[in-house]
Design an enzyme around this catalytic site. Structure first.
Site, mmCIF file in Angstrom:
data_model
loop_
_atom_site.group_PDB
_atom_site.id
_atom_site.type_symbol
_atom_site.label_atom_id
_atom_site.label_comp_id
_atom_site.label_asym_id
_atom_site.label_seq_id
_atom_site.Cartn_x
_atom_site.Cartn_y
_atom_site.Cartn_z
ATOM 1 N N ILE A 61 52.453 44.473 34.078
ATOM 2 C CA ILE A 61 53.133 44.987 35.286
ATOM 3 C C ILE A 61 52.569 46.325 35.760
ATOM 4 O O ILE A 61 53.029 46.863 36.767
ATOM 5 C CB ILE A 61 54.668 45.077 35.101
ATOM 6 C CG1 ILE A 61 55.049 46.106 34.019
ATOM 7 C CG2 ILE A 61 55.277 43.709 34.809
ATOM 8 C CD1 ILE A 61 56.499 46.566 34.117
ATOM 9 N N TYR A 101 60.240 59.217 27.283
ATOM 10 C CA TYR A 101 60.694 57.827 27.487
ATOM 11 C C TYR A 101 61.819 57.799 28.521
ATOM 12 O O TYR A 101 61.782 57.009 29.476
ATOM 13 C CB TYR A 101 61.185 57.239 26.158
ATOM 14 C CG TYR A 101 61.989 55.964 26.306
ATOM 15 C CD1 TYR A 101 61.363 54.750 26.564
ATOM 16 C CD2 TYR A 101 63.381 55.987 26.200
ATOM 17 C CE1 TYR A 101 62.112 53.581 26.725
ATOM 18 C CE2 TYR A 101 64.130 54.820 26.349
ATOM 19 C CZ TYR A 101 63.492 53.625 26.608
ATOM 20 O OH TYR A 101 64.230 52.478 26.762
HETATM 21 N N1 LIG Z 1 65.905 47.994 22.654
HETATM 22 C C1 LIG Z 1 66.882 48.842 22.977
HETATM 23 O O1 LIG Z 1 67.611 49.352 22.117
HETATM 24 C C2 LIG Z 1 67.124 49.191 24.420
HETATM 25 C C3 LIG Z 1 68.139 50.079 24.736
HETATM 26 C C4 LIG Z 1 68.381 50.375 26.063
HETATM 27 C C5 LIG Z 1 67.624 49.784 27.046
HETATM 28 N N2 LIG Z 1 66.618 48.932 26.711
HETATM 29 C C6 LIG Z 1 65.827 48.321 27.796
HETATM 30 O O2 LIG Z 1 66.067 46.921 27.797
HETATM 31 C C7 LIG Z 1 64.907 46.248 28.282
HETATM 32 C C8 LIG Z 1 64.542 45.121 27.335
HETATM 33 O O3 LIG Z 1 64.280 45.690 26.065
HETATM 34 P P1 LIG Z 1 63.875 44.809 24.805
HETATM 35 O O4 LIG Z 1 64.540 45.424 23.634
HETATM 36 O O5 LIG Z 1 64.037 43.375 25.113
HETATM 37 O O6 LIG Z 1 62.327 45.169 24.734
HETATM 38 P P2 LIG Z 1 61.167 44.499 23.854
HETATM 39 O O7 LIG Z 1 61.697 43.473 22.946
HETATM 40 O O8 LIG Z 1 60.339 45.620 23.335
HETATM 41 O O9 LIG Z 1 60.348 43.745 25.008
HETATM 42 C C9 LIG Z 1 59.586 44.455 25.944
HETATM 43 C C10 LIG Z 1 58.465 43.543 26.353
HETATM 44 O O10 LIG Z 1 57.675 44.211 27.340
HETATM 45 C C11 LIG Z 1 56.321 43.848 27.112
HETATM 46 N N3 LIG Z 1 55.441 44.796 27.764
HETATM 47 C C12 LIG Z 1 55.082 46.035 27.348
HETATM 48 N N4 LIG Z 1 54.229 46.577 28.248
HETATM 49 C C13 LIG Z 1 54.058 45.655 29.235
HETATM 50 C C14 LIG Z 1 53.299 45.630 30.427
HETATM 51 N N5 LIG Z 1 52.510 46.657 30.783
HETATM 52 N N6 LIG Z 1 53.357 44.528 31.206
HETATM 53 C C15 LIG Z 1 54.130 43.465 30.859
HETATM 54 N N7 LIG Z 1 54.859 43.420 29.734
HETATM 55 C C16 LIG Z 1 54.823 44.521 28.937
HETATM 56 C C17 LIG Z 1 56.183 43.842 25.607
HETATM 57 O O11 LIG Z 1 55.060 43.066 25.225
HETATM 58 P P3 LIG Z 1 54.129 43.561 24.002
HETATM 59 O O12 LIG Z 1 55.048 43.774 22.820
HETATM 60 O O13 LIG Z 1 53.190 42.418 23.847
HETATM 61 O O14 LIG Z 1 53.478 44.818 24.481
HETATM 62 C C18 LIG Z 1 57.513 43.193 25.186
HETATM 63 O O15 LIG Z 1 57.395 41.788 25.100
HETATM 64 C C19 LIG Z 1 63.835 47.326 28.449
HETATM 65 O O16 LIG Z 1 63.802 47.747 29.792
HETATM 66 C C20 LIG Z 1 64.337 48.467 27.608
HETATM 67 O O17 LIG Z 1 63.866 49.719 28.046
HETATM 68 C C21 LIG Z 1 66.363 48.602 25.430
#
Ligand SMILES: NC(=O)c1ccc[n+]([C@@H]2O[C@H](COP(=O)([O-])OP(=O)(O)OC[C@H]3O[C@@H](n4cnc5c(N)ncnc54)[C@H](OP(=O)(O)O)[C@@H]3O)[C@@H](O)[C@H]2O)c1
Length: 285
Positions: free
Chosen positions: A37, A125
């Site tokens: 993205i 972040y």
């Molecule tokens: N996890 C938490 O505790 C938490 C808390 C609050 C909010 N959030 C938000 O919730 C959302 C979902 O989080 P999640 O925990 O599901 O995250 P996640 O499991 O880390 O998934 C994020 C995905 O984004 C991909 N990604 C990274 N850089 C990218 C790029 N340049 N283009 C396309 N894809 C890319 C990653 O792929 P690769 O691994 O292959 O790079 C990964 O598959 C995010 O917006 C996060 O900030 C998460």
């Protein structure tokens, strides 16, 4: 209705896929390798091929501490990414649903943060995520921003980033003392509860900022204790203060979110975090 799901390899996206399918949506998931993205030309190619009516952006740079040393990488994914997606959505008339974080707040409050409260990010972040919110919203009005907290899902077992639950289980298996901060408050949120709520929100056409989490609140330490109680493990778990637990990025002391805008739409509060954690382990096992 066609949905483009970016970051489809992540834990939230993996929980969304079956929910969207069950509601009759035609979903095109693209993972990091299929659509970076941070590259507008790639986004345009995918939009032209898929012609989505809506985009759910689950792609993110989530390495909170590493972001302090890699601000350009964090801003590229978390700020420029949503901007490029918002521009593409505008050009193609698609709705955007973008996920953000409780860390946009400074944690000085002792009451759950509402959508109308003023963010003040403490880390790279958090600043990158707030920029993503602002850039997406200022470029396209058909935009939902959903902030959530302490997310964990079944796919976290295999994703690169994992989640807090899997980290705790891994540390327990290694047999070491486990130090967890006991002065940062949040609401652990199950991807299994957040995903269907996002699908409901998407159909509302009430654009804007939403806080969406399970209900209740706890500290990371008590979250860890609940995890070990549920799986019947008793590692040496030590409460520490944020001052003792030195990490690169500052985190808010209190970042519980009031789901006020969600409730104002007449949608029910999500289940208590403890119930969802119990259900998570039933499904995980
Ligand atoms: N996890 C938490 O505790 C938490 C808390 C609050 C909010 N959030 C938000 O919730 C959302 C979902 O989080 P999640 O925990 O599901 O995250 P996640 O499991 O880390 O998934 C994020 C995905 O984004 C991909 N990604 C990274 N850089 C990218 C790029 N340049 N283009 C396309 N894809 C890319 C990653 O792929 P690769 O691994 O292959 O790079 C990964 O598959 C995010 O917006 C996060 O900030 C998460």
């Amino acid at each position: 209705m066609k949905i483009l799901l970016t970051g489809s390899g992540g834990q939230l996206a993996q929980a969304l896929l079956p929910c969207l399918h069950s509601q009759g949506y035609e979903v095109h998931g693209v993972d990091h390798a299929q659509c970076d993205i941070t590259v507008p030309d790639l986004i345009e190619t995918v939009f032209s091929a898929v012609k989505p009516a809506a985009v759910i952006n689950c792609a993110a740079y989530n390495q909170v501490d590493r972001a302090e040393a890699e601000p350009a990488a964090a801003f590229a994914v978390n700020a420029c990414g949503p901007l490029y997606l918002a521009r593409a959505c505008k050009a193609h008339g698609a709705t955007l649903l973008h996920i953000s974080t409780n860390y946009v707040f400074d944690g000085a409050s002792n009451q759950p943060y509402r959508e109308t409260d003023c963010p003040r990010p403490l880390s790279v972040y958090a600043a990158s995520k707030l920029s993503g919110e602002n850039l997406a919203q200022s470029h396209w009005e058909r935009c939902y921003i959903v902030r959530t907290t302490g997310l964990y899902g079944l796919a976290g077992r295999t994703t690169r980033q994992g989640n807090f639950v899997e980290t705790m289980l891994r540390l327990a298996a290694a047999g070491n003392d486990i130090r967890v901060v006991n002065d940062q408050w949040l609401t652990p949120t199950a991807a299994a509860d957040l995903a269907p709520a996002l699908v409901r929100l998407l159909a509302s056409n009430r654009f804007g900022i939403y806080h969406l989490t399970n209900s209740g609140s706890t500290t990371w330490f008590d979250f860890a204790r609940a995890i070990f109680d549920l799986v019947g493990l008793s590692p040496r778990l030590l409460p520490v203060s944020s001052q003792e637990y030195r990490v690169a990025a500052r985190r808010p002391a209190y970042s519980v979110l009031a789901n006020a805008a969600w409730n104002a739409l007449g949608f029910p509060t999500l289940p208590p975090w403890q119930n969802s954690l119990t259900r998570f382990f039933a499904a995980r096992n």
